[in-house]
Scaffold this motif. Structure first.
Motif, mmCIF file in Angstrom:
data_model
loop_
_atom_site.group_PDB
_atom_site.id
_atom_site.type_symbol
_atom_site.label_atom_id
_atom_site.label_comp_id
_atom_site.label_asym_id
_atom_site.label_seq_id
_atom_site.Cartn_x
_atom_site.Cartn_y
_atom_site.Cartn_z
ATOM 1 N N SER A 45 0.888 -1.157 0.000
ATOM 2 C CA SER A 45 0.000 0.000 0.000
ATOM 3 C C SER A 45 0.924 1.206 0.000
ATOM 4 C CB SER A 45 -0.911 0.000 1.229
ATOM 5 O OG SER A 45 -1.763 1.137 1.216
ATOM 6 N N LEU A 46 1.046 1.840 -1.165
ATOM 7 C CA LEU A 46 2.040 2.892 -1.364
ATOM 8 C C LEU A 46 1.378 4.208 -1.734
ATOM 9 C CD1 LEU A 46 4.527 0.872 -3.614
ATOM 10 C CD2 LEU A 46 4.527 1.054 -1.116
ATOM 11 N N VAL A 47 1.991 5.287 -1.273
ATOM 12 C CA VAL A 47 1.530 6.615 -1.665
ATOM 13 C C VAL A 47 2.653 7.336 -2.394
ATOM 14 C CG1 VAL A 47 -0.191 6.874 0.167
ATOM 15 C CG2 VAL A 47 2.144 7.679 0.551
ATOM 16 N N ALA A 48 2.246 8.222 -3.281
ATOM 17 C CA ALA A 48 3.177 9.140 -3.935
ATOM 18 C C ALA A 48 2.951 10.492 -3.282
ATOM 19 C CB ALA A 48 2.892 9.221 -5.430
ATOM 20 N N GLU A 49 4.014 11.077 -2.807
ATOM 21 C CA GLU A 49 3.950 12.402 -2.198
ATOM 22 C C GLU A 49 4.586 13.399 -3.142
ATOM 23 O OE1 GLU A 49 5.808 13.560 1.564
ATOM 24 O OE2 GLU A 49 4.625 11.963 2.475
ATOM 25 N N ARG A 50 3.901 14.490 -3.367
ATOM 26 C CA ARG A 50 4.455 15.559 -4.190
ATOM 27 C C ARG A 50 4.201 16.872 -3.446
ATOM 28 N NH1 ARG A 50 3.565 15.853 -10.580
ATOM 29 N NH2 ARG A 50 5.400 14.553 -10.673
ATOM 30 N N ASP A 51 5.252 17.614 -3.257
ATOM 31 C CA ASP A 51 5.172 18.887 -2.522
ATOM 32 C C ASP A 51 4.523 18.711 -1.152
ATOM 33 O OD1 ASP A 51 6.364 20.224 -4.696
ATOM 34 O OD2 ASP A 51 4.407 20.476 -5.660
ATOM 35 N N GLY A 52 4.861 17.605 -0.486
ATOM 36 C CA GLY A 52 4.394 17.381 0.880
ATOM 37 C C GLY A 52 2.973 16.878 1.020
ATOM 38 N N ARG A 53 2.292 16.585 -0.086
ATOM 39 C CA ARG A 53 0.925 16.064 0.027
ATOM 40 C C ARG A 53 0.793 14.757 -0.750
ATOM 41 N NH1 ARG A 53 -3.537 18.624 -3.881
ATOM 42 N NH2 ARG A 53 -2.300 18.697 -5.767
ATOM 43 N N VAL A 54 -0.145 13.944 -0.323
ATOM 44 C CA VAL A 54 -0.394 12.669 -0.994
ATOM 45 C C VAL A 54 -1.051 12.968 -2.334
ATOM 46 C CG1 VAL A 54 -1.659 10.489 -0.899
ATOM 47 C CG2 VAL A 54 -0.524 11.364 1.157
ATOM 48 N N ALA A 55 -0.376 12.555 -3.399
ATOM 49 C CA ALA A 55 -0.841 12.817 -4.761
ATOM 50 C C ALA A 55 -1.409 11.580 -5.440
ATOM 51 C CB ALA A 55 0.312 13.363 -5.600
ATOM 52 N N GLY A 56 -1.077 10.400 -4.904
ATOM 53 C CA GLY A 56 -1.544 9.160 -5.509
ATOM 54 C C GLY A 56 -1.426 8.013 -4.533
ATOM 55 N N HIS A 57 -2.133 6.934 -4.823
ATOM 56 C CA HIS A 57 -2.121 5.741 -3.971
ATOM 57 C C HIS A 57 -2.358 4.507 -4.823
ATOM 58 C CE1 HIS A 57 -4.289 2.751 -1.335
ATOM 59 N NE2 HIS A 57 -3.171 2.951 -0.655
ATOM 60 N N VAL A 58 -1.673 3.436 -4.467
ATOM 61 C CA VAL A 58 -1.907 2.128 -5.056
ATOM 62 C C VAL A 58 -1.846 1.108 -3.930
ATOM 63 C CG1 VAL A 58 0.518 1.603 -5.619
ATOM 64 C CG2 VAL A 58 -1.318 0.548 -6.951
ATOM 65 N N CYS A 59 -2.618 0.047 -4.080
ATOM 66 C CA CYS A 59 -2.545 -1.005 -3.067
ATOM 67 C C CYS A 59 -2.774 -2.370 -3.705
ATOM 68 C CB CYS A 59 -3.555 -0.763 -1.948
ATOM 69 S SG CYS A 59 -5.283 -0.753 -2.447
ATOM 70 N N CYS A 60 -2.326 -3.371 -2.971
ATOM 71 C CA CYS A 60 -2.545 -4.754 -3.363
ATOM 72 C C CYS A 60 -3.169 -5.492 -2.183
ATOM 73 C CB CYS A 60 -1.233 -5.441 -3.741
ATOM 74 S SG CYS A 60 -0.496 -4.845 -5.269
ATOM 75 N N SER A 61 -3.951 -6.490 -2.498
ATOM 76 C CA SER A 61 -4.616 -7.285 -1.472
ATOM 77 C C SER A 61 -4.388 -8.767 -1.738
ATOM 78 C CB SER A 61 -6.112 -6.965 -1.450
ATOM 79 O OG SER A 61 -6.672 -7.124 -2.734
ATOM 80 N N HIS A 62 -4.584 -9.546 -0.686
ATOM 81 C CA HIS A 62 -4.416 -10.993 -0.795
ATOM 82 C C HIS A 62 -5.409 -11.550 -1.811
ATOM 83 C CE1 HIS A 62 -1.628 -11.112 2.523
ATOM 84 N NE2 HIS A 62 -2.459 -10.364 3.233
ATOM 85 N N ALA A 63 -4.966 -12.522 -2.568
ATOM 86 C CA ALA A 63 -5.804 -13.146 -3.588
ATOM 87 C C ALA A 63 -5.345 -14.596 -3.742
ATOM 88 C CB ALA A 63 -5.663 -12.388 -4.910
ATOM 89 N N ARG A 64 -5.966 -15.289 -4.674
ATOM 90 C CA ARG A 64 -5.545 -16.667 -4.957
ATOM 91 C C ARG A 64 -5.863 -17.013 -6.404
ATOM 92 N NH1 ARG A 64 -10.157 -20.070 -4.502
ATOM 93 N NH2 ARG A 64 -11.833 -18.997 -3.426
ATOM 94 N N ILE A 65 -5.125 -17.968 -6.900
ATOM 95 C CA ILE A 65 -5.398 -18.559 -8.208
ATOM 96 C C ILE A 65 -5.699 -20.019 -7.928
ATOM 97 C CG2 ILE A 65 -4.473 -19.193 -10.464
ATOM 98 C CD1 ILE A 65 -2.805 -16.592 -10.347
#
Length: 173
Positions: A52-72
């Motif tokens: 679960s990652l954020v991109a910070e630009r100029d001190g503020r959260v500009a973006g977010h991505v996350c992954c969750s548990h899954a299965r095949i």
């Protein structure tokens, strides 16, 4: 721009990012499915904190991505990616690409076999995603076949085939 692991203190900013990124015309400020999904994945314990990652630009959260548990099939281990959101005014500036590269590298470093997502093949191919069917992986919902994609990682076994299942929160939306 700084890419870092999301912290508890980022929760409100992450909601703002997803609500802005996925806002429906005529409903600005409404909570979006994507923002709710992140909250439910967290509440269910299915969000992978290291992914679960954020991109910070100029001190503020500009973006977010996350992954969750899954299965095949019955094999746990791959993760489902999403949502990926970037503030509208910063879309097409490299924030989303930076988040994608970082989350794929982090998943690979964790020795996970694959990252799986639903999305535009034209967009995600640049990150090494291929249609899941090419690897013998099918979606749990047949209508998703044209958009279900897999990014095999270094630990991807050739015999990993079957039906992909997201975390249960995805089924609630």
């Amino acid at each position: 721009m700084l890419i870092r692991r999301a912290a508890e203190a980022d929760a409100a900013a992450i909601r703002v990012v997803h609500d802005a990124a996925f806002a429906k015309p005529g409903a600005p400020g409404a909570e979006t499915v994507e923002a709710k999904l992140v909250g439910e994945l967290q509440a269910d314990g299915d969000l992978v904190p290291a992914l679960s990652l954020v991109a910070e630009r100029d001190g503020r959260v500009a973006g977010h991505v996350c992954c969750s548990h899954a299965r095949i099939g019955s094999t746990p281990g791959p993760v489902g990616l999403g949502p990926l959101g970037v503030l509208p005014e910063l879309q097409s500036t490299g924030v989303g690409s930076a988040l994608m590269h970082a989350v794929i590298a982090a998943a690979d470093a964790l020795d996970l076999p694959a990252v799986v997502l639903l999305g535009s093949p034209g967009y995600y191919a640049r990150f090494g995603f291929v249609l899941a069917a090419e690897l013998g992986i099918t979606p749990s919902t047949p209508d998703w076949a044209a958009r279900l994609q897999v990014r095999p990682l270094a630990n991807f076994p050739a015999d990993l085939t079957g039906t992909f299942h997201h975390a249960p929160a995805f089924d609630r939306f």
